[in-house]
Design a protein around this motif. Sequence first.
Motif, mmCIF file in Angstrom:
data_model
loop_
_atom_site.group_PDB
_atom_site.id
_atom_site.type_symbol
_atom_site.label_atom_id
_atom_site.label_comp_id
_atom_site.label_asym_id
_atom_site.label_seq_id
_atom_site.Cartn_x
_atom_site.Cartn_y
_atom_site.Cartn_z
ATOM 1 N N PRO A 225 80.494 45.173 69.049
ATOM 2 C CA PRO A 225 81.000 46.245 68.176
ATOM 3 C C PRO A 225 81.637 45.778 66.876
ATOM 4 C CG PRO A 225 81.601 46.673 70.456
ATOM 5 C CD PRO A 225 81.040 45.282 70.416
ATOM 6 N N ASP A 226 81.987 44.495 66.762
ATOM 7 C CA ASP A 226 82.617 44.034 65.525
ATOM 8 C C ASP A 226 81.602 43.681 64.443
ATOM 9 O OD1 ASP A 226 81.686 41.791 66.937
ATOM 10 O OD2 ASP A 226 83.135 40.474 65.945
ATOM 11 N N ARG A 227 80.309 43.754 64.744
ATOM 12 C CA ARG A 227 79.281 43.406 63.768
ATOM 13 C C ARG A 227 78.912 44.637 62.933
ATOM 14 N NH1 ARG A 227 77.429 38.302 65.582
ATOM 15 N NH2 ARG A 227 79.206 37.524 66.791
ATOM 16 N N VAL A 228 78.742 44.439 61.636
ATOM 17 C CA VAL A 228 78.373 45.533 60.733
ATOM 18 C C VAL A 228 76.855 45.671 60.738
ATOM 19 C CG1 VAL A 228 78.446 46.390 58.365
ATOM 20 C CG2 VAL A 228 80.402 45.135 59.305
ATOM 21 N N ILE A 229 76.377 46.858 61.081
ATOM 22 C CA ILE A 229 74.943 47.119 61.199
ATOM 23 C C ILE A 229 74.617 48.450 60.530
ATOM 24 C CG2 ILE A 229 74.619 45.749 63.297
ATOM 25 C CD1 ILE A 229 74.984 48.258 64.951
ATOM 26 N N THR A 230 73.340 48.749 60.394
ATOM 27 C CA THR A 230 72.931 49.983 59.731
ATOM 28 C C THR A 230 73.441 51.208 60.484
ATOM 29 O OG1 THR A 230 70.831 49.934 60.937
ATOM 30 C CG2 THR A 230 70.856 48.960 58.723
ATOM 31 N N VAL A 231 73.505 52.328 59.785
ATOM 32 C CA VAL A 231 74.090 53.544 60.341
ATOM 33 C C VAL A 231 73.337 54.010 61.592
ATOM 34 C CG1 VAL A 231 74.512 55.990 59.861
ATOM 35 C CG2 VAL A 231 75.074 54.264 58.135
ATOM 36 N N ALA A 232 72.009 53.920 61.594
ATOM 37 C CA ALA A 232 71.233 54.333 62.772
ATOM 38 C C ALA A 232 71.529 53.424 63.958
ATOM 39 C CB ALA A 232 69.742 54.327 62.454
ATOM 40 N N ALA A 233 71.538 52.118 63.729
ATOM 41 C CA ALA A 233 71.821 51.174 64.812
ATOM 42 C C ALA A 233 73.252 51.329 65.311
ATOM 43 C CB ALA A 233 71.579 49.740 64.335
ATOM 44 N N LEU A 234 74.157 51.706 64.423
ATOM 45 C CA LEU A 234 75.553 51.949 64.806
ATOM 46 C C LEU A 234 75.622 53.052 65.862
ATOM 47 C CD1 LEU A 234 78.595 51.320 64.051
ATOM 48 C CD2 LEU A 234 78.429 53.284 62.502
ATOM 49 N N ALA A 235 74.856 54.120 65.636
ATOM 50 C CA ALA A 235 74.820 55.220 66.602
ATOM 51 C C ALA A 235 74.223 54.763 67.929
ATOM 52 C CB ALA A 235 74.005 56.382 66.026
ATOM 53 N N HIS A 236 73.124 54.035 67.867
ATOM 54 C CA HIS A 236 72.471 53.576 69.095
ATOM 55 C C HIS A 236 73.360 52.606 69.872
ATOM 56 C CE1 HIS A 236 68.404 54.620 67.082
ATOM 57 N NE2 HIS A 236 68.816 55.612 67.841
ATOM 58 N N ARG A 237 74.083 51.764 69.161
ATOM 59 C CA ARG A 237 74.992 50.833 69.841
ATOM 60 C C ARG A 237 76.058 51.594 70.617
ATOM 61 N NH1 ARG A 237 77.650 46.291 66.166
ATOM 62 N NH2 ARG A 237 78.877 48.031 65.332
ATOM 63 N N ARG A 238 76.563 52.676 70.027
ATOM 64 C CA ARG A 238 77.592 53.447 70.715
ATOM 65 C C ARG A 238 77.028 54.233 71.893
ATOM 66 N NH1 ARG A 238 82.019 50.866 70.630
ATOM 67 N NH2 ARG A 238 82.924 50.574 68.559
ATOM 68 N N PHE A 239 75.765 54.613 71.837
ATOM 69 C CA PHE A 239 75.163 55.256 73.003
ATOM 70 C C PHE A 239 75.061 54.239 74.140
ATOM 71 C CE2 PHE A 239 72.306 57.587 75.684
ATOM 72 C CZ PHE A 239 72.484 58.919 75.346
ATOM 73 N N ARG A 240 74.813 52.996 73.779
ATOM 74 C CA ARG A 240 74.769 51.947 74.809
ATOM 75 C C ARG A 240 76.146 51.735 75.430
ATOM 76 N NH1 ARG A 240 76.145 46.697 74.206
ATOM 77 N NH2 ARG A 240 75.810 46.693 71.947
ATOM 78 N N THR A 241 77.172 51.557 74.578
ATOM 79 C CA THR A 241 78.492 51.215 75.110
ATOM 80 C C THR A 241 79.153 52.380 75.843
ATOM 81 O OG1 THR A 241 79.635 51.785 73.033
ATOM 82 C CG2 THR A 241 78.872 49.510 73.290
ATOM 83 N N GLU A 242 78.882 53.618 75.411
ATOM 84 C CA GLU A 242 79.590 54.767 75.974
ATOM 85 C C GLU A 242 78.794 55.522 77.035
ATOM 86 O OE1 GLU A 242 82.697 54.917 75.034
ATOM 87 O OE2 GLU A 242 82.248 53.284 73.634
ATOM 88 N N VAL A 243 77.467 55.342 77.079
ATOM 89 C CA VAL A 243 76.648 56.086 78.038
ATOM 90 C C VAL A 243 75.891 55.144 78.968
ATOM 91 C CG1 VAL A 243 74.799 57.784 78.343
ATOM 92 C CG2 VAL A 243 76.407 58.023 76.437
ATOM 93 N N PHE A 244 75.012 54.329 78.409
ATOM 94 C CA PHE A 244 74.150 53.519 79.271
ATOM 95 C C PHE A 244 74.913 52.438 80.034
ATOM 96 C CE2 PHE A 244 70.224 54.862 76.798
ATOM 97 C CZ PHE A 244 69.700 55.567 77.874
ATOM 98 N N GLU A 245 75.829 51.753 79.388
ATOM 99 C CA GLU A 245 76.538 50.683 80.100
ATOM 100 C C GLU A 245 77.344 51.205 81.288
ATOM 101 O OE1 GLU A 245 78.635 48.214 77.327
ATOM 102 O OE2 GLU A 245 76.796 47.193 76.686
ATOM 103 N N PRO A 246 78.071 52.329 81.161
ATOM 104 C CA PRO A 246 78.734 52.868 82.360
ATOM 105 C C PRO A 246 77.746 53.267 83.454
ATOM 106 C CG PRO A 246 79.718 53.786 80.379
ATOM 107 C CD PRO A 246 78.503 53.031 79.936
ATOM 108 N N LEU A 247 76.580 53.787 83.064
ATOM 109 C CA LEU A 247 75.588 54.198 84.056
ATOM 110 C C LEU A 247 74.872 53.002 84.684
ATOM 111 C CD1 LEU A 247 73.977 57.284 82.271
ATOM 112 C CD2 LEU A 247 75.590 57.300 84.184
ATOM 113 N N LEU A 248 74.828 51.891 83.966
ATOM 114 C CA LEU A 248 74.194 50.683 84.489
ATOM 115 C C LEU A 248 75.155 49.836 85.314
ATOM 116 C CD1 LEU A 248 72.204 49.579 81.303
ATOM 117 C CD2 LEU A 248 71.196 50.352 83.456
ATOM 118 N N ALA A 249 76.443 50.087 85.166
ATOM 119 C CA ALA A 249 77.449 49.267 85.843
ATOM 120 C C ALA A 249 77.316 49.387 87.359
ATOM 121 C CB ALA A 249 78.846 49.684 85.405
#
Length: 333
Positions: A225-249
């Motif tokens: 999350p500390d890396r600066v990335i494009t706006v679209a990738a920023l959204a996708h990264r947050r879907f990973r950290t807030e949705v997919f990672e909890p569901l994959l845990a």
Amino acid sequence: MSASNDKGKGKEVALPLPASSSGSANPAASLSSLWAYLLPALNHIVKSPTNNSDKAPAIETAFYIGIHTACYSYFTSQSETKSSARSSGEVASGTDLYDQLDRYYIDTAREIMLGAPQDDSTLIHYIVPCFNRFSAGAVSVNRLLNYVNRHYVKRAVDEDKGWLRLNDVLESVAKSITAEDSREKISERLKQKRIDELKKWGYKTDGSGEPMASAETCAEAASPPDRVITVAALAHRRFRTEVFEPLLAVPVVKGKKAKNKIPKAASTGPPIPKGRLARALKELLESKGGDEEERSRLVKDLSAALRLVGVVPTHPLRKRLDKWERDQVGKTS
């Protein structure tokens, strides 16, 4: 945000959103005024109900142009007042808006997660359309806020703050660098390391794999999350950290450990617990009857979603999905 992917009737179709009335206020005067101007457009593009979850609702042309102008004016005014940011250590212009966007995507992804059904049998039917709708909105916002990418993200990457930093590759590259190597040769080896990273996301130099831009979008989303990335990738990264990672845990099984207890054979112990998404996929793939075409579409879309948000190819669930897709190709060939 709607979870349905139906393209038929029965759902409101979002009309192009007109420009919000800001009176005589200047949207570029401050972050709070700019955000108040942007937020209705973001909510409309990312959250409004739509019959087609693969396409984000539009905003009126005048509003679109107004947002471009407001972002340009805001960044320009910040650059003028913080021209010495790099030398004085102040926050670079654009960081505040970028961080605000990041928080917006965190909140939006968490809303989706809170709406997830408790029943594993319907989880993928909910998550896949939600992600498709979220991703379509993210791509549309990426175009709308392209000036953020051009002004802030590009500069951050040039300053070694992007998804792949010098320290990430220095150790592996340094082993092959000698004192006699020129700056150009070192730069070439760093570029090769970047290519090697993109190959993990499907890029192939002969053009037979994913395009470089597509692979880099996935690599960006996979970054911390500390890396600066494009706006679209920023959204996708947050879907990973807030949705997919909890569901994959994988849940941790708690229990008291008996002293001097002889371990049981692996075959006699309880099954290893799986994350919710793994259980849901197993149930979907092993279900009998139903719409086979719909099941196939859900599995393919889930596989594409996990890749796009940056879940690594070596993850067990991604490997299982890849195997399923190969098996399907084998059945039809």
